[in-house]
Write a protein that holds these residues in place. Sequence first.
Motif, PDB file in Angstrom:
ATOM      1  N   VAL A  81       0.748  -1.376  -0.036  1.00 20.53           N
ATOM      2  CA  VAL A  81      -0.160  -0.083  -0.070  1.00 20.53           C
ATOM      3  C   VAL A  81       0.995   1.331   0.014  1.00 20.53           C
ATOM      4  N   MET A  82       0.663   1.912  -0.951  1.00 19.34           N
ATOM      5  CA  MET A  82       1.060   3.329  -1.065  1.00 19.34           C
ATOM      6  C   MET A  82       0.285   4.580  -0.040  1.00 19.34           C
ATOM      7  N   GLU A  83       1.070   5.185   1.622  1.00 22.34           N
ATOM      8  CA  GLU A  83       0.759   5.391   2.174  1.00 22.34           C
ATOM      9  C   GLU A  83      -0.407   6.861   2.218  1.00 22.34           C
ATOM     10  N   GLU A  84       1.502   6.993   1.167  1.00 16.29           N
ATOM     11  CA  GLU A  84       1.861   9.219   0.703  1.00 16.29           C
ATOM     12  C   GLU A  84       1.614   8.972  -0.586  1.00 16.29           C
ATOM     13  N   TYR A  85       0.661   9.260  -1.436  1.00 17.90           N
ATOM     14  CA  TYR A  85       0.439   8.928  -2.859  1.00 17.90           C
ATOM     15  C   TYR A  85       1.195   9.735  -3.624  1.00 17.90           C
ATOM     16  N   GLY A  86       2.355   9.197  -4.582  1.00 16.85           N
ATOM     17  CA  GLY A  86       2.983   9.501  -5.294  1.00 16.85           C
ATOM     18  C   GLY A  86       5.040   9.702  -4.781  1.00 16.85           C
ATOM     19  N   VAL A  87       4.196   9.198  -3.733  1.00 14.41           N
ATOM     20  CA  VAL A  87       6.021   9.091  -2.602  1.00 14.41           C
ATOM     21  C   VAL A  87       6.490   7.612  -2.637  1.00 14.41           C
ATOM     22  N   ALA A  88       7.958   7.222  -3.360  1.00 16.48           N
ATOM     23  CA  ALA A  88       7.565   6.493  -3.541  1.00 16.48           C
ATOM     24  C   ALA A  88       8.326   5.279  -1.786  1.00 16.48           C
ATOM     25  N   GLU A  89       9.291   6.107  -1.157  1.00 16.48           N
ATOM     26  CA  GLU A  89       9.309   5.730   0.213  1.00 16.48           C
ATOM     27  C   GLU A  89       8.662   5.648   1.113  1.00 16.48           C
ATOM     28  N   SER A  90       6.857   5.588   0.871  1.00 18.76           N
ATOM     29  CA  SER A  90       6.009   5.656   1.789  1.00 18.76           C
ATOM     30  C   SER A  90       5.598   3.901   1.345  1.00 18.76           C
ATOM     31  N   TRP A  91       6.082   3.135   0.869  1.00 17.31           N
ATOM     32  CA  TRP A  91       5.106   1.559  -0.053  1.00 17.31           C
ATOM     33  C   TRP A  91       5.405   1.051   1.480  1.00 17.31           C
ATOM     34  N   ILE A  92       4.428   0.105   1.383  1.00 25.21           N
ATOM     35  CA  ILE A  92       4.862  -0.624   2.716  1.00 25.21           C
ATOM     36  C   ILE A  92       3.935  -2.023   2.488  1.00 25.21           C
TER      37      ILE A  92
END
Length: 256
Positions: A177-188
Amino acid sequence: MADYGLSHIIYLWNPSIRMLDLLLATPSTDEDTRSVIGLAYNSQNNDFKILRLLSFFWGQEAEAEAEIYSLSTDSWRNVVITMESLRGYEPNFGTIGQFDPPCIIFNGALHSVAITNRHRFILSFNVNDESFHEIMLPPNDLDGVHVCCTELAVFKGSLAVFIYTDDHWGVLCHIWVMEEYGVAESWIRKYMVPTILNSHFYGCTDNGELLIKTATGLVSIDPESRNQSILAIEDADWVGCTANSMESLILLDGGK
């Protein structure tokens, strides 16, 4: 609605007013042409748009194009998509050779997985300004594990990637899930759900249950409890995709 074999023949259907309209995109003379189609609403101009992503294969060479349809003008236009237009000249990433369905709508943009000979990423299309962007996929921590397929979905209000792997543990669905849209580092990675070989994922319910077709029919799976429920649909062979439905009185003639 479109048939994969005749993807230039597209029907716009508004079930609320029982109106159907036939659209004809550019037919392809190449039997190796592949296409992915998405529908979205342009809130700025009160317009509906169709994105048709095309891949043309000639030996080892490939180029990708997009056709964009506007309901308000009842017209198509063509755009060539290159890695240079997305991120500048980086020869190590090659050219886009393939798009994987589905093409999902989220956050005012259509999304599909794009593949080059060295790179996989999410191609997003902003419906309002008709711009294309690259979104990186989750980090590859599955080295040495056979990846069956990768699918996009909207999971509990967030952009998500479902990665299916097949090894001695069986078939697993890894839900990122991408917790912050467009921010690749936010994938969890939220869940790893056991599933069945040759099953097919169709989408998610609003509460996050997975809709999957198995040999016995459509089932819903809760990824947290892993409980499965057989849906009361006798024959699911006709299912092509799932999407949220919202009633509308929009005419399909471009306002004419």
